[in-house]
Design a protein around this motif. Structure first.
Motif, mmCIF file in Angstrom:
data_model
loop_
_atom_site.group_PDB
_atom_site.id
_atom_site.type_symbol
_atom_site.label_atom_id
_atom_site.label_comp_id
_atom_site.label_asym_id
_atom_site.label_seq_id
_atom_site.Cartn_x
_atom_site.Cartn_y
_atom_site.Cartn_z
ATOM 1 N N ALA A 1 62.841 43.568 71.249
ATOM 2 C CA ALA A 1 62.339 43.058 70.197
ATOM 3 C C ALA A 1 63.160 42.091 69.258
ATOM 4 C CB ALA A 1 61.769 44.223 69.076
ATOM 5 N N GLN A 2 62.524 41.145 68.761
ATOM 6 C CA GLN A 2 63.207 40.221 67.832
ATOM 7 C C GLN A 2 63.673 40.738 66.608
ATOM 8 O OE1 GLN A 2 64.404 37.410 69.044
ATOM 9 N NE2 GLN A 2 63.279 37.545 70.988
ATOM 10 N N PRO A 3 64.976 40.408 66.047
ATOM 11 C CA PRO A 3 65.478 40.964 65.015
ATOM 12 C C PRO A 3 64.793 40.616 63.769
ATOM 13 C CG PRO A 3 66.932 39.410 66.049
ATOM 14 C CD PRO A 3 65.861 39.813 66.690
ATOM 15 N N TYR A 4 64.627 41.318 62.830
ATOM 16 C CA TYR A 4 64.002 40.920 61.753
ATOM 17 C C TYR A 4 64.738 40.511 60.730
ATOM 18 C CZ TYR A 4 61.089 41.312 57.282
ATOM 19 O OH TYR A 4 60.454 41.247 56.265
ATOM 20 N N TYR A 5 64.458 39.341 60.115
ATOM 21 C CA TYR A 5 65.260 38.591 58.995
ATOM 22 C C TYR A 5 64.984 38.960 57.778
ATOM 23 C CZ TYR A 5 67.506 35.259 56.293
ATOM 24 O OH TYR A 5 68.237 34.600 55.165
ATOM 25 N N ALA A 6 65.745 39.675 57.038
ATOM 26 C CA ALA A 6 65.407 40.114 55.662
ATOM 27 C C ALA A 6 66.027 39.208 54.574
ATOM 28 C CB ALA A 6 66.200 41.607 55.470
ATOM 29 N N PRO A 7 65.292 38.322 53.884
ATOM 30 C CA PRO A 7 66.089 37.346 53.038
ATOM 31 C C PRO A 7 66.833 38.114 51.928
ATOM 32 C CG PRO A 7 63.657 37.514 52.443
ATOM 33 C CD PRO A 7 63.851 38.521 53.691
ATOM 34 N N ASP A 8 67.793 37.169 51.544
ATOM 35 C CA ASP A 8 68.962 37.537 50.713
ATOM 36 C C ASP A 8 68.345 37.240 49.328
ATOM 37 O OD1 ASP A 8 71.004 38.432 49.365
ATOM 38 O OD2 ASP A 8 72.627 36.909 49.812
ATOM 39 N N PRO A 9 68.100 38.353 48.432
ATOM 40 C CA PRO A 9 67.742 37.972 47.275
ATOM 41 C C PRO A 9 68.578 37.007 46.247
ATOM 42 C CG PRO A 9 67.235 40.295 47.641
ATOM 43 C CD PRO A 9 68.120 39.702 48.652
ATOM 44 N N THR A 10 69.839 37.199 46.452
ATOM 45 C CA THR A 10 70.868 36.360 45.754
ATOM 46 C C THR A 10 70.653 34.928 46.075
ATOM 47 O OG1 THR A 10 72.394 38.365 45.578
ATOM 48 C CG2 THR A 10 73.200 35.794 45.087
ATOM 49 N N ALA A 11 70.644 34.618 47.550
ATOM 50 C CA ALA A 11 70.407 33.410 48.096
ATOM 51 C C ALA A 11 69.076 32.669 47.417
ATOM 52 C CB ALA A 11 70.569 33.227 49.537
ATOM 53 N N LEU A 12 68.192 33.370 47.521
ATOM 54 C CA LEU A 12 66.798 33.005 47.011
ATOM 55 C C LEU A 12 67.035 32.677 45.471
ATOM 56 C CD1 LEU A 12 64.220 35.364 48.770
ATOM 57 C CD2 LEU A 12 64.990 32.794 49.558
ATOM 58 N N ALA A 13 67.583 33.516 44.852
ATOM 59 C CA ALA A 13 67.633 33.135 43.428
ATOM 60 C C ALA A 13 68.522 31.785 43.264
ATOM 61 C CB ALA A 13 68.363 34.195 42.743
ATOM 62 N N GLN A 14 69.649 31.770 43.826
ATOM 63 C CA GLN A 14 70.517 30.597 43.812
ATOM 64 C C GLN A 14 69.715 29.277 44.187
ATOM 65 O OE1 GLN A 14 73.823 31.395 46.151
ATOM 66 N NE2 GLN A 14 74.682 32.703 44.782
ATOM 67 N N LEU A 15 68.858 29.383 45.466
ATOM 68 C CA LEU A 15 68.198 28.080 45.951
ATOM 69 C C LEU A 15 66.994 27.878 44.726
ATOM 70 C CD1 LEU A 15 67.286 26.040 47.898
ATOM 71 C CD2 LEU A 15 65.834 27.848 48.995
ATOM 72 N N SER A 16 66.423 29.024 44.257
ATOM 73 C CA SER A 16 65.543 28.549 43.114
ATOM 74 C C SER A 16 65.992 27.992 41.879
ATOM 75 C CB SER A 16 64.690 29.818 42.719
ATOM 76 O OG SER A 16 63.883 29.807 41.774
ATOM 77 N N ALA A 17 67.165 28.540 41.562
ATOM 78 C CA ALA A 17 67.980 27.851 40.240
ATOM 79 C C ALA A 17 68.239 26.494 40.481
ATOM 80 C CB ALA A 17 69.125 28.599 40.025
ATOM 81 N N ARG A 18 68.754 25.940 42.027
ATOM 82 C CA ARG A 18 68.990 24.610 42.240
ATOM 83 C C ARG A 18 67.852 23.896 42.007
ATOM 84 N NH1 ARG A 18 73.342 22.395 44.666
ATOM 85 N NH2 ARG A 18 72.899 20.626 46.030
ATOM 86 N N LEU A 19 66.845 24.351 42.737
ATOM 87 C CA LEU A 19 65.599 23.531 42.425
ATOM 88 C C LEU A 19 65.137 23.137 41.333
ATOM 89 C CD1 LEU A 19 63.282 25.163 45.710
ATOM 90 C CD2 LEU A 19 64.748 22.861 45.454
ATOM 91 N N ASP A 20 65.394 24.163 40.382
ATOM 92 C CA ASP A 20 65.188 23.911 39.049
ATOM 93 C C ASP A 20 65.672 23.000 38.386
ATOM 94 O OD1 ASP A 20 63.048 25.926 39.279
ATOM 95 O OD2 ASP A 20 64.168 27.466 38.446
ATOM 96 N N ARG A 21 67.187 22.920 38.719
ATOM 97 C CA ARG A 21 67.994 21.978 38.113
ATOM 98 C C ARG A 21 67.653 20.654 38.641
ATOM 99 N NH1 ARG A 21 71.883 26.212 39.262
ATOM 100 N NH2 ARG A 21 72.434 24.917 41.269
ATOM 101 N N VAL A 22 67.407 20.398 39.897
ATOM 102 C CA VAL A 22 66.890 19.255 40.511
ATOM 103 C C VAL A 22 65.575 18.773 39.767
ATOM 104 C CG1 VAL A 22 66.145 18.045 42.481
ATOM 105 C CG2 VAL A 22 68.064 19.681 42.795
ATOM 106 N N GLU A 23 64.585 19.594 39.474
ATOM 107 C CA GLU A 23 63.544 19.194 39.039
ATOM 108 C C GLU A 23 63.933 18.664 37.585
ATOM 109 O OE1 GLU A 23 60.732 22.159 39.197
ATOM 110 O OE2 GLU A 23 60.142 21.837 41.315
ATOM 111 N N ALA A 24 64.543 19.300 36.979
ATOM 112 C CA ALA A 24 64.921 18.926 35.426
ATOM 113 C C ALA A 24 65.624 17.635 35.368
ATOM 114 C CB ALA A 24 65.717 20.048 34.757
ATOM 115 N N ALA A 25 66.537 17.484 36.399
ATOM 116 C CA ALA A 25 67.302 16.156 36.483
ATOM 117 C C ALA A 25 66.456 14.917 36.698
ATOM 118 C CB ALA A 25 68.368 16.152 37.498
#
Length: 316
Positions: free
Chosen positions: A103-127
């Protein structure tokens, strides 16, 4: 006496049937002739039945032809469903000896990485939003600067720029001039020679060097004024006025006002209406230019900040 029954005749007939020839003929008829007759009768009956058999109705074959494909399609669908069922069963319970696919391994997303990516997108939109605002502010500031150079009021252009100003006092300073307008540099340059002649007469009166004609011109309000030119490097009010006029004709209104500020109080009083308009023009030009430069600098900073990640190989 003779016997009424002729025994000799009876014996003779019995002997005839017992004769071998008679026996052979009977056997021949029993085994060959009679079966042949029955065979011929059967062949005739079969031939008669085939020749007089009714032909089948023509509508029977189309029905069979139509119903046959339907049965075939159903059979194919049933076979397909059976194959899918067998495939599912083999996945749940693989056959013995069959290769099991890991069976293919299940990828569990990293909550910290998702939070960092979301914060980065927020900064880009604000910019991006700040960049749009900076662009609008720069355009409005440039429009204000161009409108203020004319003699017409520029209150509407000031109202557009005012929300983006960091210092509300700047808009308060420009508002009195924006309501009525300020004479342009060209208009001030056109009216300067006559005003300068009056200032020259007033300066001579302060020095006590005016003659009878100067006193008469000064008494009638300067309607007739004469000013000698051609000596900008000299001393006195005429030289100062000439240097100021040269600056004014060269587009340096601020430099011309600086020269005029060195005149005597009487000469400045004679120039007071013109000087007030000139100082207002200098104030409006300096303020609107400063607003425009500030807005353009802010826009340049926002543009560099928004393109820096791309230039450094980063991802927005």
């Amino acid at each position: 006496m003779s016997d009424p029954l002729n025994t000799s005749d009876i014996n003779t007939d019995a002997q005839d049937w017992a004769d071998p020839k008679t026996t052979n003929i009977a056997r021949l008829m029993a085994f060959f002739i009679l079966p042949s007759i029955f065979v011929l009768i059967a062949i005739f009956a079969i031939f008669w039945g085939l020749t007089h058999q009714k032909k089948p109705v023509a509508t029977v074959s189309p029905v069979a032809a139509v119903s046959a494909p339907a049965v075939t399609d159903k059979d194919a669908q049933i076979a397909q469903l059976q194959g899918q069922l067998l495939a599912l069963q083999s996945q749940v319970h693989p056959a013995e000896g069959a290769a099991v696919v890991p069976a293919q391994p299940y990828y569990a997303p990293d909550p910290t990485a998702l939070a960092q990516l979301s914060a980065r997108l927020d900064r880009v939109e604000a910019a991006q939003r700040d960049l749009v605002k900076a662009t609008s502010a720069a355009y409005a500031a440039r429009s204000l600067q161009l409108a203020a150079k004319n003699q017409q009021p520029f209150l509407s252009e000031l109202a557009v720029v005012e929300p983006a100003l960091n210092d509300p006092a700047v808009a308060a300073t420009l508002r009195p001039y924006a309501e009525k307008g300020v004479p342009s540099e060209i208009a001030l340059a056109v009216t300067f020679p006559s005003i300068a002649a009056r200032a020259n007469i007033a300066a001579k009166a302060d020095d006590g060097k005016d003659g009878i004609l100067d006193k008469i011109r000064h008494a009638i309000g300067g309607f007739i004024s004469v000013r000698r030119i051609g000596n900008p490097g000299g001393q006195g009010a005429e030289a100062i006025l000439e240097r100021a006029e040269i600056r004014l004709n060269g587009g340096d209104l601020k430099g011309a006002v600086a020269y005029l500020d060195t005149l005597s109080p009487s000469a400045q009083k004679a120039l007071s209406p013109w000087l007030e308009q000139a100082r207002a023009r200098v104030l409006v030009d300096d303020t609107t230019r400063r607003i425009s430069e500030t807005a353009l600098n802010h826009l340049s900073q926002m543009t560099n900040a928004s393109t820096a990640p791309l230039n450094n190989g980063g991802v927005l």
